[in-house]
Design a protein around this motif. Structure first.
Motif: not given
Length: 305
Positions: A30-33, A87-90, A97-100
């Motif tokens: 979700l955009g987070s490395f 995150l960049t997509e949430a 965070y739950a989606d991630w």
């Protein structure tokens, strides 16, 4: 409901970690490395994926992992904390965070296989994910946030904390980071949360907080995550948790009173609670052996079902 007696406190022995096969890895979620640490044998019977507490990182759970030598444990640094980018997509909300978390498990191909472990802030995230359908054989909540943080036993301290973070959110980045990372602020938090009277252990806990508590990407993410942490709690979704759940609660927790955790255990359909006496919100630092013992017993129970 069982209680585990407090053992003689001491700084955790982390030498066992050196003997565990482990690697640091990174994936984009979700955009987070997202950097994550993979401990223990790859062919272990049980795999745990853990979500750490607010402003924590993977190091904080290592004292518990050190006492789970036969278990594979994966601990990511949550987006915006430790070595993981935001995150960049949430949004940095509980739902975000739950989606991630679910996407993280999915990309590792361990959905339905990994037992979730959430500590403190991570308990809210793990519970939210499970309540909305994340597939897991079981969930472990350590120092669970059973009720709103603003309704906890230390309401004045919580009110000050809320004011502190909301003030920091209004400042320019440079000033906000200086405020958030102030030595006295971190020390105050550490002193309040640590319950052990053992001087060596208290000193070690304070060192750990100063070493890792300020490892965050930026003040905006910290502020957004803080607002998330006081916006929801495990109790909000308790009735929707449909998997076997272990609550490892602390008798002296300043964030959630033990009475609220007993009530939470009755609300979650298939829950067991273990209470550690003489411990506060830092179970992972003050009594990691007992936490690992409770986790091992829980996993053995899952295996017999």
């Amino acid at each position: 409901m069982p209680k585990l007696e407090q053992m003689k406190p001491r700084p955790p022995d982390l030498k066992a970690l050196e003997e565990l096969p482990g690697k640091k890895r990174e994936i984009e979620v979700l955009g987070s490395f997202t950097r994550y640490w993979d401990y223990g044998p790859r062919d272990a019977r049980w795999l745990i994926v853990a979500a750490h507490g607010y402003r924590g990182e993977h190091h904080g759970l290592e004292p518990v992992i050190a006492h789970l030598p036969g278990v594979r444990v994966i601990v990511p640094d949550m987006p915006g904390f430790g070595e993981s980018s935001p995150l960049t997509e949430a949004p940095h909300s509980i739902a975000g965070y739950a989606d991630w978390l679910e996407a993280f498990l999915d990309q590792l191909h361990v959905l339905g296989k990994a037992v979730l472990l959430g500590h403190s802030f991570g308990s809210i995230i793990a519970s939210q994910a499970v309540s909305t359908g994340l597939n897991t054989p079981g969930m472990i909540l350590m120092n669970p946030i059973a009720i709103s943080g603003v309704k906890g036993p230390k309401r004045f301290s919580t009110w000050l904390t809320v004011k502190f973070y909301r003030t920091a959110a209004k400042l320019p980045e440079r000033l906000a980071k200086r405020m958030l990372g102030n030595w006295a602020v971190v020390q105050f938090m550490s002193v309040i949360l640590a319950k052990t009277k053992d001087r060596a252990l208290r000193k070690w806990i304070h060192q750990e907080h100063h070493r890792y508590f300020n490892n965050f990407s930026d003040s905006r993410t910290v502020s957004e995550a803080f607002e998330a942490s006081v916006s929801q709690n495990v109790g909000d979704v308790a009735e929707k948790i449909g998997v076997p759940t272990l609550l490892i609660a602390a008798e002296l927790d300043d964030i959630t009173p033990i009475s609220a955790n007993y009530a939470l255990a009755k609300t979650i359909p298939n829950a067991k609670i273990v209470v550690l006496e003489g411990v506060g919100h830092l179970i992972h630092y003050e009594q990691p052996e007992l936490a690992a013992e409770a986790i091992t017993e829980f996993l053995n129970g899952l295996g017999s079902q």
